[in-house]
Design an enzyme around this catalytic site. Structure first.
Site, PDB file in Angstrom:
ATOM      1  N   ASN A 225      -5.814  -6.234   8.716  1.00  0.00           N
ATOM      2  CA  ASN A 225      -6.591  -4.988   8.718  1.00  0.00           C
ATOM      3  C   ASN A 225      -7.765  -5.139   7.756  1.00  0.00           C
ATOM      4  O   ASN A 225      -7.919  -6.185   7.120  1.00  0.00           O
ATOM      5  CB  ASN A 225      -5.707  -3.788   8.353  1.00  0.00           C
ATOM      6  CG  ASN A 225      -5.059  -3.981   7.008  1.00  0.00           C
ATOM      7  OD1 ASN A 225      -5.718  -4.044   5.980  1.00  0.00           O
ATOM      8  ND2 ASN A 225      -3.722  -4.120   7.008  1.00  0.00           N
ATOM      9  N   ASP A 294       2.451  -2.504   9.707  1.00  0.00           N
ATOM     10  CA  ASP A 294       3.686  -1.835  10.114  1.00  0.00           C
ATOM     11  C   ASP A 294       4.493  -2.711  11.078  1.00  0.00           C
ATOM     12  O   ASP A 294       5.699  -2.541  11.211  1.00  0.00           O
ATOM     13  CB  ASP A 294       3.353  -0.493  10.785  1.00  0.00           C
ATOM     14  CG  ASP A 294       2.895   0.537   9.751  1.00  0.00           C
ATOM     15  OD1 ASP A 294       3.368   0.465   8.605  1.00  0.00           O
ATOM     16  OD2 ASP A 294       2.059   1.396  10.090  1.00  0.00           O
ATOM     17  N   LYS A 304      -1.126 -23.541  18.477  1.00  0.00           N
ATOM     18  CA  LYS A 304      -2.130 -22.601  18.975  1.00  0.00           C
ATOM     19  C   LYS A 304      -1.806 -22.235  20.425  1.00  0.00           C
ATOM     20  O   LYS A 304      -1.535 -23.130  21.248  1.00  0.00           O
ATOM     21  CB  LYS A 304      -3.501 -23.280  18.882  1.00  0.00           C
ATOM     22  CG  LYS A 304      -4.652 -22.372  19.130  1.00  0.00           C
ATOM     23  CD  LYS A 304      -5.973 -23.106  18.934  1.00  0.00           C
ATOM     24  CE  LYS A 304      -7.090 -22.257  19.493  1.00  0.00           C
ATOM     25  NZ  LYS A 304      -8.166 -23.047  20.026  1.00  0.00           N
ATOM     26  N   ASP A 321       9.452  -0.931   5.577  1.00  0.00           N
ATOM     27  CA  ASP A 321       8.536  -0.137   4.751  1.00  0.00           C
ATOM     28  C   ASP A 321       8.922  -0.417   3.294  1.00  0.00           C
ATOM     29  O   ASP A 321       9.947   0.059   2.807  1.00  0.00           O
ATOM     30  CB  ASP A 321       8.672   1.355   5.096  1.00  0.00           C
ATOM     31  CG  ASP A 321       7.597   2.178   4.384  1.00  0.00           C
ATOM     32  OD1 ASP A 321       7.323   1.913   3.191  1.00  0.00           O
ATOM     33  OD2 ASP A 321       7.036   3.077   5.031  1.00  0.00           O
ATOM     34  N   ILE A 322       8.093  -1.212   2.637  1.00  0.00           N
ATOM     35  CA  ILE A 322       8.428  -1.683   1.280  1.00  0.00           C
ATOM     36  C   ILE A 322       8.558  -0.499   0.320  1.00  0.00           C
ATOM     37  O   ILE A 322       9.520  -0.383  -0.441  1.00  0.00           O
ATOM     38  CB  ILE A 322       7.344  -2.666   0.761  1.00  0.00           C
ATOM     39  CG1 ILE A 322       7.212  -3.839   1.742  1.00  0.00           C
ATOM     40  CG2 ILE A 322       7.676  -3.151  -0.644  1.00  0.00           C
ATOM     41  CD1 ILE A 322       6.022  -4.753   1.458  1.00  0.00           C
ATOM     42  N   PHE A 338       0.314   5.418  -1.309  1.00  0.00           N
ATOM     43  CA  PHE A 338      -1.040   5.683  -0.805  1.00  0.00           C
ATOM     44  C   PHE A 338      -0.943   6.084   0.648  1.00  0.00           C
ATOM     45  O   PHE A 338      -0.025   5.645   1.355  1.00  0.00           O
ATOM     46  CB  PHE A 338      -1.921   4.434  -0.945  1.00  0.00           C
ATOM     47  CG  PHE A 338      -2.715   4.440  -2.209  1.00  0.00           C
ATOM     48  CD1 PHE A 338      -2.100   4.189  -3.425  1.00  0.00           C
ATOM     49  CD2 PHE A 338      -4.075   4.722  -2.200  1.00  0.00           C
ATOM     50  CE1 PHE A 338      -2.820   4.216  -4.606  1.00  0.00           C
ATOM     51  CE2 PHE A 338      -4.811   4.742  -3.364  1.00  0.00           C
ATOM     52  CZ  PHE A 338      -4.191   4.490  -4.569  1.00  0.00           C
ATOM     53  N   LYS A 352       4.200  12.511   4.436  1.00  0.00           N
ATOM     54  CA  LYS A 352       4.526  11.123   4.064  1.00  0.00           C
ATOM     55  C   LYS A 352       5.188  11.099   2.683  1.00  0.00           C
ATOM     56  O   LYS A 352       6.148  10.387   2.450  1.00  0.00           O
ATOM     57  CB  LYS A 352       3.233  10.310   4.045  1.00  0.00           C
ATOM     58  CG  LYS A 352       3.410   8.861   4.331  1.00  0.00           C
ATOM     59  CD  LYS A 352       2.071   8.186   4.610  1.00  0.00           C
ATOM     60  CE  LYS A 352       1.645   8.285   6.056  1.00  0.00           C
ATOM     61  NZ  LYS A 352       0.389   7.606   6.350  1.00  0.00           N
ATOM     62  N   LYS A 356       9.019   9.803   2.176  1.00  0.00           N
ATOM     63  CA  LYS A 356       9.324   8.622   1.356  1.00  0.00           C
ATOM     64  C   LYS A 356       9.861   9.023  -0.023  1.00  0.00           C
ATOM     65  O   LYS A 356      10.102   8.168  -0.868  1.00  0.00           O
ATOM     66  CB  LYS A 356       8.079   7.728   1.228  1.00  0.00           C
ATOM     67  CG  LYS A 356       7.578   7.190   2.575  1.00  0.00           C
ATOM     68  CD  LYS A 356       6.584   6.044   2.422  1.00  0.00           C
ATOM     69  CE  LYS A 356       5.934   5.725   3.764  1.00  0.00           C
ATOM     70  NZ  LYS A 356       5.132   4.510   3.781  1.00  0.00           N
TER      71      LYS A 356
HETATM   72  N1  CTP Z   1       3.796   0.846   2.985  1.00  0.00           N
HETATM   73  C1  CTP Z   1       4.703  -0.125   2.618  1.00  0.00           C
HETATM   74  N2  CTP Z   1       5.267  -0.924   3.554  1.00  0.00           N
HETATM   75  C2  CTP Z   1       4.963  -0.774   4.862  1.00  0.00           C
HETATM   76  C3  CTP Z   1       4.038   0.221   5.248  1.00  0.00           C
HETATM   77  C4  CTP Z   1       3.474   1.014   4.282  1.00  0.00           C
HETATM   78  O1  CTP Z   1       4.977  -0.275   1.415  1.00  0.00           O
HETATM   79  N3  CTP Z   1       5.532  -1.568   5.735  1.00  0.00           N
HETATM   80  C5  CTP Z   1       3.219   1.735   1.952  1.00  0.00           C
HETATM   81  C6  CTP Z   1       1.743   1.582   1.711  1.00  0.00           C
HETATM   82  O2  CTP Z   1       1.479   0.658   0.689  1.00  0.00           O
HETATM   83  C7  CTP Z   1       1.334   2.992   1.294  1.00  0.00           C
HETATM   84  C8  CTP Z   1       2.277   3.882   2.040  1.00  0.00           C
HETATM   85  O3  CTP Z   1       3.386   3.047   2.395  1.00  0.00           O
HETATM   86  O4  CTP Z   1       1.563   3.217  -0.084  1.00  0.00           O
HETATM   87  C9  CTP Z   1       1.709   4.562   3.265  1.00  0.00           C
HETATM   88  O5  CTP Z   1       1.385   3.664   4.227  1.00  0.00           O
HETATM   89  P1  CTP Z   1       0.672   4.094   5.620  1.00  0.00           P
HETATM   90  O6  CTP Z   1       0.468   2.852   6.401  1.00  0.00           O
HETATM   91  O7  CTP Z   1      -0.497   4.961   5.351  1.00  0.00           O
HETATM   92  O8  CTP Z   1       1.728   5.029   6.261  1.00  0.00           O
HETATM   93  P2  CTP Z   1       2.866   4.773   7.228  1.00  0.00           P
HETATM   94  O9  CTP Z   1       4.073   5.271   6.538  1.00  0.00           O
HETATM   95  O10 CTP Z   1       2.880   3.327   7.627  1.00  0.00           O
HETATM   96  O11 CTP Z   1       2.536   5.728   8.453  1.00  0.00           O
HETATM   97  P3  CTP Z   1       1.348   5.661   9.514  1.00  0.00           P
HETATM   98  O12 CTP Z   1       0.929   4.231   9.652  1.00  0.00           O
HETATM   99  O13 CTP Z   1       1.957   6.232  10.715  1.00  0.00           O
HETATM  100  O14 CTP Z   1       0.260   6.537   8.969  1.00  0.00           O
END
Ligand code: CTP
Length: 414
Positions: A225, A294, A304, A321-322, A338, A352, A356
């Site tokens: 990303n 995600d 390749k 989700d860490i 964040f 969110k 969490k």
């Molecule tokens: N995060 C994480 N591990 C993941 C995904 C997200 O630790 N696999 C953490 C990010 O570092 C951030 C927070 O979760 O602090 C929110 O991440 P975000 O991608 O905005 O939200 P999601 O929960 O993934 O939801 P969505 O993508 O549907 O908005």
């Protein structure tokens, strides 16, 4: 030796309860040999008397445009001033400045100035986060006005949040540095506010994830990303400035990490998860800034993938989700999340945070934040929303960490 010209400031006081702090501010400035000309709005005189300010500064206080302005003092006062400082600056006065109104002596003086303007806002937290105030503050920043504070804490009304005026000592320090060394106005904020927070996180272990992750598809391709890592790295620097022991787990970025910050470089979300698990036991505050993917590809190809006729379908499977995992640990550190949203910011962010179970979440609009050097953030905690106006990422990082440190300390003392 070159003789330095005595410095001269106009201290504007507007009508808020924090006006009492202007007395201490002027005392500190006068002590430094600075000439302080106080100009008060009529509303300010309900909070502190002109007699007090006159006694402290040794100069008659200007209030009334018609009585005091016979000799064009709105022009003269601004011409002799090296800078104008408005402390406290109320929401009303900020609105006036943003729109260029000049309906009393102080606002006229600000409009007629040819010197820098510094404001120290002070108001109720809801007034500070009101859309109109946010617009006005942003306008002032765009116009080159320096906005110092506000700080977070208990307010005169009993509520708690962002809106307190920065303490007089800190303001005085910054103003003196600016006048003496000609420090740039942008540099003023850090020198102004760092000292008080310098030791706030002394001995506290802060773990930060930063940057994007890269999920391999094959030997040369992958899913990633547009996160630059700038915010995470700024937070690492801010935490370090506040005395914390900082550990950062970073995805691929082009940035140099701040000296004295320990870094584990990772590529994928799974590697980031492993690195975080390794360090979490020794962590007091976990700040999850990374834009973690995600999903990852179910079957990565070591070689390749060759082009074929027709479509190619990749199966994606979810990554852990860490942040949610760490926040759910029995002895979880204080967790800060964040959220980068592209719409319905407040609604999605608070959802969110609750999902969490985070004490603090920083949210921004993804389209304004990714890769940019500055940003605008809303903090969500149990007390509600706290708006941090548009600023460079290091300034925002410092404000975020001060807020986090205050909540962390409060949690510890319970
Ligand atoms: N995060 C994480 N591990 C993941 C995904 C997200 O630790 N696999 C953490 C990010 O570092 C951030 C927070 O979760 O602090 C929110 O991440 P975000 O991608 O905005 O939200 P999601 O929960 O993934 O939801 P969505 O993508 O549907 O908005």
């Amino acid at each position: 030796m070159e003789q330095t010209k005595p410095k001269h400031i106009v201290l504007g006081i507007t009508g808020g309860i924090a006006a009492y702090k202007a007395a201490e501010l002027s005392r500190l400035l006068v002590k430094q040999g600075i000439t302080v000309q106080v100009v008060m709005t009529e509303a300010a005189t309900h909070f502190i008397t002109s007699a007090t300010m006159q006694a402290l500064t040794g100069h008659p206080v200007l209030v009334d445009q018609w009585l005091d302005d016979k000799g064009m003092s709105h022009i003269q006062s601004s011409r002799v001033a090296d800078t104008i400082v408005i402390a406290p600056a109320t929401a009303d006065f900020i609105a006036k400045l943003a729109h260029g109104l000049a309906d009393d002596l102080l606002s006229t003086l600000c409009l007629a100035r040819n010197c820098p303007l510094i404001i120290a806002p002070a108001m109720n937290k809801q007034m500070w986060s009101n859309a109109a105030t946010k617009r006005n503050v942003q306008q002032l920043i765009a116009d080159g006005v320096t906005v110092l504070g506000p700080a977070s804490g208990v307010q005169a009304c009993g509520e708690e949040g962002m809106g307190r005026m920065v303490e007089a000592e800190e303001l005085a320090m910054g103003i003196v540095a600016f006048l003496k060394d000609g420090e740039s106005l942008n540099a003023l904020t850090p020198s102004l506010t760092l000292s008080r927070w310098e030791k706030e996180l002394k001995g506290v272990k802060v773990l930060i994830t930063a940057g994007p992750t890269y999920e391999a598809i094959d030997a040369v391709r992958g899913i990633t990303n547009r996160s630059s890592g700038k915010m995470g790295y700024a937070i690492a620097q801010a935490a370090q400035e506040m005395g914390a022991e900082v550990m950062m787990v970073s995805g691929p970025t082009a940035l140099h990490h701040p000296p004295d910050v320990r870094v584990t470089n990772v590529t994928s979300a799974a590697e980031m998860f492993d690195a975080v698990k390794q360090h979490v036991d020794a962590t007091d505050i976990f700040i999850s800034v990374a834009a973690v993917a995600d999903y990852r590809v179910a079957q990565t190809s070591e070689q390749k993938i060759k082009k074929h006729d027709g479509n190619l379908t990749l199966e994606l499977i979810p990554n852990t989700d860490i942040l949610a995992y760490i926040a759910a640990l029995p002895n979880a550190p204080f967790c800060v999340g964040f959220a980068a949203e592209s719409e319905k910011l407040s609604e999605y962010a608070e959802k969110k945070r609750r999902a969490k179970k985070l004490p603090l979440l920083a949210a921004n609009l993804a389209q304004h934040a990714i890769g940019a050097d500055n940003n605008e953030i809303i903090l969500f905690d149990d007390a509600g929303e706290h708006h941090l106006p548009r600023a460079d990422k290091l300034t925002l990082a410092r404000a975020l960490l001060r807020h986090a440190a205050t909540l962390y300390r409060k949690g510890k003392s319970k």
